[in-house]
Enzyme design. Sequence first.
Site, PDB file in Angstrom:
ATOM      1  N   ASN A   8      33.594  38.324  46.503  1.00 31.95           N
ATOM      2  CA  ASN A   8      33.647  38.705  45.083  1.00 31.95           C
ATOM      3  C   ASN A   8      32.336  38.277  44.431  1.00 31.95           C
ATOM      4  O   ASN A   8      32.140  37.102  44.154  1.00 31.95           O
ATOM      5  CB  ASN A   8      34.849  38.008  44.412  1.00 31.95           C
ATOM      6  CG  ASN A   8      34.855  38.213  42.911  1.00 31.95           C
ATOM      7  OD1 ASN A   8      34.189  39.105  42.392  1.00 31.95           O
ATOM      8  ND2 ASN A   8      35.640  37.398  42.209  1.00 31.95           N
ATOM      9  N   LYS A  10      31.278  38.957  41.516  1.00 37.45           N
ATOM     10  CA  LYS A  10      31.336  38.795  40.047  1.00 37.45           C
ATOM     11  C   LYS A  10      30.144  39.547  39.422  1.00 37.45           C
ATOM     12  O   LYS A  10      29.799  40.616  39.904  1.00 37.45           O
ATOM     13  CB  LYS A  10      31.387  37.312  39.686  1.00 37.45           C
ATOM     14  CG  LYS A  10      32.490  36.583  40.460  1.00 37.45           C
ATOM     15  CD  LYS A  10      32.716  35.184  40.016  1.00 37.45           C
ATOM     16  CE  LYS A  10      33.800  34.573  40.901  1.00 37.45           C
ATOM     17  NZ  LYS A  10      34.254  33.275  40.448  1.00 37.45           N
ATOM     18  N   HIS A  96      42.176  38.824  38.382  1.00 34.88           N
ATOM     19  CA  HIS A  96      41.381  37.604  38.607  1.00 34.88           C
ATOM     20  C   HIS A  96      41.483  36.730  37.359  1.00 34.88           C
ATOM     21  O   HIS A  96      41.535  37.232  36.237  1.00 34.88           O
ATOM     22  CB  HIS A  96      39.927  37.987  38.904  1.00 34.88           C
ATOM     23  CG  HIS A  96      39.116  36.820  39.379  1.00 34.88           C
ATOM     24  ND1 HIS A  96      38.654  35.850  38.517  1.00 34.88           N
ATOM     25  CD2 HIS A  96      38.723  36.452  40.622  1.00 34.88           C
ATOM     26  CE1 HIS A  96      37.995  34.943  39.224  1.00 34.88           C
ATOM     27  NE2 HIS A  96      38.032  35.279  40.497  1.00 34.88           N
ATOM     28  N   GLU A  98      39.390  35.165  35.783  1.00 37.17           N
ATOM     29  CA  GLU A  98      38.335  35.390  34.785  1.00 37.17           C
ATOM     30  C   GLU A  98      38.649  36.593  33.916  1.00 37.17           C
ATOM     31  O   GLU A  98      38.153  36.708  32.797  1.00 37.17           O
ATOM     32  CB  GLU A  98      36.976  35.528  35.500  1.00 37.17           C
ATOM     33  CG  GLU A  98      36.494  34.179  36.027  1.00 37.17           C
ATOM     34  CD  GLU A  98      35.552  34.238  37.214  1.00 37.17           C
ATOM     35  OE1 GLU A  98      34.998  35.310  37.498  1.00 37.17           O
ATOM     36  OE2 GLU A  98      35.391  33.180  37.869  1.00 37.17           O
ATOM     37  N   GLU A 163      44.486  31.505  43.973  1.00 37.79           N
ATOM     38  CA  GLU A 163      43.236  30.868  43.520  1.00 37.79           C
ATOM     39  C   GLU A 163      43.544  29.878  42.398  1.00 37.79           C
ATOM     40  O   GLU A 163      43.678  30.290  41.232  1.00 37.79           O
ATOM     41  CB  GLU A 163      42.270  31.916  42.967  1.00 37.79           C
ATOM     42  CG  GLU A 163      41.815  32.951  43.962  1.00 37.79           C
ATOM     43  CD  GLU A 163      40.484  33.568  43.543  1.00 37.79           C
ATOM     44  OE1 GLU A 163      39.525  33.410  44.282  1.00 37.79           O
ATOM     45  OE2 GLU A 163      40.412  34.179  42.470  1.00 37.79           O
ATOM     46  N   GLY A 169      34.680  27.955  41.565  1.00 38.03           N
ATOM     47  CA  GLY A 169      33.315  27.589  41.182  1.00 38.03           C
ATOM     48  C   GLY A 169      33.133  26.115  40.881  1.00 38.03           C
ATOM     49  O   GLY A 169      32.184  25.731  40.194  1.00 38.03           O
ATOM     50  N   SER A 201      36.239  27.893  45.721  1.00 41.56           N
ATOM     51  CA  SER A 201      35.273  27.001  46.379  1.00 41.56           C
ATOM     52  C   SER A 201      35.355  27.046  47.903  1.00 41.56           C
ATOM     53  O   SER A 201      35.161  26.035  48.580  1.00 41.56           O
ATOM     54  CB  SER A 201      35.413  25.568  45.856  1.00 41.56           C
ATOM     55  OG  SER A 201      35.045  25.520  44.487  1.00 41.56           O
TER      56      SER A 201
HETATM   57  P1  PGA Z   1      34.255  30.655  44.116  1.00 40.42           P
HETATM   58  O1  PGA Z   1      34.997  31.895  43.387  1.00 40.42           O
HETATM   59  O2  PGA Z   1      34.328  30.912  45.589  1.00 40.42           O
HETATM   60  O3  PGA Z   1      32.851  30.709  43.579  1.00 40.42           O
HETATM   61  O4  PGA Z   1      34.991  29.416  43.735  1.00 40.42           O
HETATM   62  C1  PGA Z   1      36.175  32.447  43.927  1.00 40.42           C
HETATM   63  C2  PGA Z   1      36.694  33.542  43.017  1.00 40.42           C
HETATM   64  O5  PGA Z   1      36.600  33.399  41.788  1.00 40.42           O
HETATM   65  O6  PGA Z   1      37.223  34.558  43.496  1.00 40.42           O
END
Ligand code: PGA
Length: 242
Positions: A8, A10, A96, A98, A163, A169, A201
């Site tokens: 992903n 983003k 997601h 976000e 998640e 992150g 992460s």
């Molecule tokens: P990350 O993001 O691996 O940077 O923690 C995962 C995600 O948001 O799908």
Amino acid sequence: MPPYLIANWKMHGDRARVSAWAYAVNAALAQLPSPPRTVLCPPQPYLATARAALPHNAQLMLGAQQCHHEKSGAFTGEVGAGMLADLGCRYVLVGHSERRAQGMSDAQVVASAEAALQAGLVPVICVGESRAAYEAGQTTQMLDAQLVPLRALSSTQYLVAYEPIWAIGSSKTPQMQEIAAAHRHSKSVLGSATPVLYGGSVNAGNVGEILGLAEVAGALIGGASLEIQSMCAMIAAVTTRG
Ligand code: PGA
């Protein structure tokens, strides 16, 4: 079945990086007898760029980061699931955290996942608890609020990505037994055959251990998926496991 590795991106990258990454990662996958099911979800404008960088019989698959719940209409800035299928996408992330943080409701998550299914895409439906819920021991309650509405979907041809919001992150991950428990719980709500991926992460150092858990069908990866070298290290880590 080979595990899923879903990258992903983003809102990162540019045309040249997407193109080089897709070409190189696909070439790496093509060398493996049993490669992980690997999906690139680039920023929407670069889906066609990624596709153009891939050969006709590519191992690397494409996914989008979101889709609208309506097929078409007066929805400025949105993209329909059918349009993504038309571009060669096989997968789409739905819900997601976000996007949920920007106001996407559980009902909209279900509607978008249904639109994806109707368009022949595999929705990757993201669920996870907040830090507050985790610290209060309320993980399963928060997961239930997101998982139970998914029982209304017309098909079970979807993936779930667990998640924890606080792990995204942050370089923090839950303990292995917490990941396993959340995955078992998700399967108890949706059915034992539901593939559940872990995200938050994930990197080349921990992906082998996490995907070594019997309950974990793959990983959804943000930051660590952006560099070709790191992505290829994760592919190698899950290919040689066991
Ligand atoms: P990350 O993001 O691996 O940077 O923690 C995962 C995600 O948001 O799908």
